[in-house]
Design a protein around this motif. Sequence first.
Motif, PDB file in Angstrom:
ATOM      1  N   GLN A  67      -1.161   7.524  -6.550  1.00 48.78           N
ATOM      2  CA  GLN A  67      -0.202   7.276  -5.479  1.00 48.78           C
ATOM      3  C   GLN A  67      -0.583   8.029  -4.211  1.00 48.78           C
ATOM      4  N   SER A  68      -1.151   9.224  -4.380  1.00 48.09           N
ATOM      5  CA  SER A  68      -1.548   9.999  -3.203  1.00 48.09           C
ATOM      6  C   SER A  68      -2.706   9.329  -2.466  1.00 48.09           C
ATOM      7  N   ILE A  69      -3.567   8.624  -3.200  1.00 44.39           N
ATOM      8  CA  ILE A  69      -4.665   7.889  -2.554  1.00 44.39           C
ATOM      9  C   ILE A  69      -4.094   6.858  -1.599  1.00 44.39           C
ATOM     10  N   GLN A  70      -3.122   6.074  -2.073  1.00 44.11           N
ATOM     11  CA  GLN A  70      -2.526   5.041  -1.228  1.00 44.11           C
ATOM     12  C   GLN A  70      -1.778   5.656  -0.056  1.00 44.11           C
ATOM     13  N   ALA A  71      -1.097   6.781  -0.304  1.00 44.02           N
ATOM     14  CA  ALA A  71      -0.355   7.438   0.773  1.00 44.02           C
ATOM     15  C   ALA A  71      -1.308   7.933   1.867  1.00 44.02           C
ATOM     16  N   LEU A  72      -2.456   8.468   1.469  1.00 41.09           N
ATOM     17  CA  LEU A  72      -3.431   8.930   2.461  1.00 41.09           C
ATOM     18  C   LEU A  72      -4.019   7.772   3.252  1.00 41.09           C
ATOM     19  N   ILE A  73      -4.281   6.655   2.577  1.00 37.68           N
ATOM     20  CA  ILE A  73      -4.785   5.473   3.280  1.00 37.68           C
ATOM     21  C   ILE A  73      -3.751   4.977   4.273  1.00 37.68           C
ATOM     22  N   ASP A  74      -2.483   4.916   3.831  1.00 39.14           N
ATOM     23  CA  ASP A  74      -1.407   4.454   4.709  1.00 39.14           C
ATOM     24  C   ASP A  74      -1.250   5.362   5.927  1.00 39.14           C
ATOM     25  N   ALA A  75      -1.509   6.665   5.722  1.00 38.68           N
ATOM     26  CA  ALA A  75      -1.366   7.626   6.819  1.00 38.68           C
ATOM     27  C   ALA A  75      -2.605   7.683   7.706  1.00 38.68           C
ATOM     28  N   GLY A  76      -3.613   6.873   7.390  1.00 39.65           N
ATOM     29  CA  GLY A  76      -4.813   6.833   8.223  1.00 39.65           C
ATOM     30  C   GLY A  76      -5.832   7.904   7.915  1.00 39.65           C
ATOM     31  N   HIS A  77      -5.891   8.343   6.636  1.00 42.30           N
ATOM     32  CA  HIS A  77      -6.863   9.367   6.234  1.00 42.30           C
ATOM     33  C   HIS A  77      -7.734   8.830   5.082  1.00 42.30           C
ATOM     34  N   ARG A 153       5.304  -3.004  -2.053  1.00 45.42           N
ATOM     35  CA  ARG A 153       3.912  -3.269  -2.442  1.00 45.42           C
ATOM     36  C   ARG A 153       3.040  -3.851  -1.336  1.00 45.42           C
ATOM     37  N   ARG A 154       3.543  -3.937  -0.125  1.00 49.42           N
ATOM     38  CA  ARG A 154       2.722  -4.371   1.001  1.00 49.42           C
ATOM     39  C   ARG A 154       2.713  -3.283   2.063  1.00 49.42           C
ATOM     40  N   GLN A 155       1.682  -3.308   2.899  1.00 51.72           N
ATOM     41  CA  GLN A 155       1.594  -2.372   4.003  1.00 51.72           C
ATOM     42  C   GLN A 155       1.963  -3.078   5.304  1.00 51.72           C
ATOM     43  N   LEU A 179       5.079  -5.618  11.277  1.00 52.99           N
ATOM     44  CA  LEU A 179       4.019  -6.623  11.151  1.00 52.99           C
ATOM     45  C   LEU A 179       3.216  -6.375   9.879  1.00 52.99           C
ATOM     46  N   ARG A 180       3.002  -7.420   9.110  1.00 50.12           N
ATOM     47  CA  ARG A 180       2.197  -7.288   7.901  1.00 50.12           C
ATOM     48  C   ARG A 180       0.736  -7.045   8.259  1.00 50.12           C
ATOM     49  N   LEU A 181       0.154  -6.015   7.651  1.00 52.01           N
ATOM     50  CA  LEU A 181      -1.226  -5.667   7.975  1.00 52.01           C
ATOM     51  C   LEU A 181      -2.203  -6.782   7.630  1.00 52.01           C
ATOM     52  N   ASP A 182      -1.932  -7.511   6.535  1.00 55.52           N
ATOM     53  CA  ASP A 182      -2.898  -8.536   6.128  1.00 55.52           C
ATOM     54  C   ASP A 182      -2.853  -9.775   7.016  1.00 55.52           C
ATOM     55  N   ARG A 183      -1.994  -9.784   8.033  1.00 52.61           N
ATOM     56  CA  ARG A 183      -1.967 -10.902   8.980  1.00 52.61           C
ATOM     57  C   ARG A 183      -2.573 -10.520  10.327  1.00 52.61           C
ATOM     58  N   ILE A 184      -3.150  -9.327  10.393  1.00 52.50           N
ATOM     59  CA  ILE A 184      -3.850  -8.918  11.605  1.00 52.50           C
ATOM     60  C   ILE A 184      -5.304  -9.336  11.480  1.00 52.50           C
ATOM     61  N   SER A 185      -5.794 -10.050  12.458  1.00 50.06           N
ATOM     62  CA  SER A 185      -7.148 -10.602  12.368  1.00 50.06           C
ATOM     63  C   SER A 185      -8.152  -9.676  13.059  1.00 50.06           C
TER      64      SER A 185
END
Length: 284
Positions: A67-77, A153-155, A179-185
């Motif tokens: 869970q900490s891996i995902q949290a760090l990714i979400d926080a931009g690290h 479950r989405r960013q 805005l859903r991240l997976d819709r950014i081109s």
Amino acid sequence: MGRKGQSITLSLSEQDKARLEAIADEQGMLWGTRPNISRLMEAIARQELLIGRNNDWSETRIRALQQSIQALIDAGHPDSAQIIAQLLLERSELPVPLRTELERDLNTPLPSWRTAIDQCIQRQTPFRLTYRDAADHPWSFTIRHARITPYERRQYLECWCEETDGNRDISELQHNWTLRLDRISEAALNTIRGQWHPTLDTLQVEIHLLKGLAFAYEPKSTDVSSEWMSDRDPPVRRVIRKISNTFWFFREVLRYGEDCIIVAPEVAQARFKQKLEGLYKHYV
């Protein structure tokens, strides 16, 4: 004179011998330029190298690190996330599906647009972004504050934008978009001049929690206060919270059902009542 020592014979497979040589090499225990297993064994005997089990981490610890891996990714690290992922991959008790997922993630770099967003957030640099919604309709946003937040479950990119046209939230929060991240081109982002907003717009709401929910409620990071109302019997918990959009707030309140009441402000209460009336019409 050469050093005298006792000779022992180790019965090893070629695979295990290669593993020991790899460990000796990692620890700098060499004979000339070749890894030396004898020096490795000597270091273990002298407790210069401590031996520990590599299969005794609990499922709870592994899940927390995951869970900490995902949290760090979400926080931009992402670099810190990769360090923890590599730490997990060194464990022998790691389940095969999780090992496969981590190895895939380590070998898949973040897309350039995601890296650019992370940099803008870290540097507090405003930017323009092109986005396509679920109906494939294009939008263009001038973003002056942003953060990446996981919802169900989405960013999502939560952001304060100059544009408000098309935002169906209450007027106090119409500068905020999710805005859903997976819709950014790709190639959809460019930096601009101007001031960075310190936060999203927020609205302070009051909710009352009843029955078992009042006791089981776990405070959120956005809660301003959480206290018992002394004049109520049975007990009622009064929670004051800052919200940045009503969509996700209402989804939480709906999960609580009749044990959660929106008390204030009136604009939030009225919008939720409108939502309930629309839901009711489907069942009459």
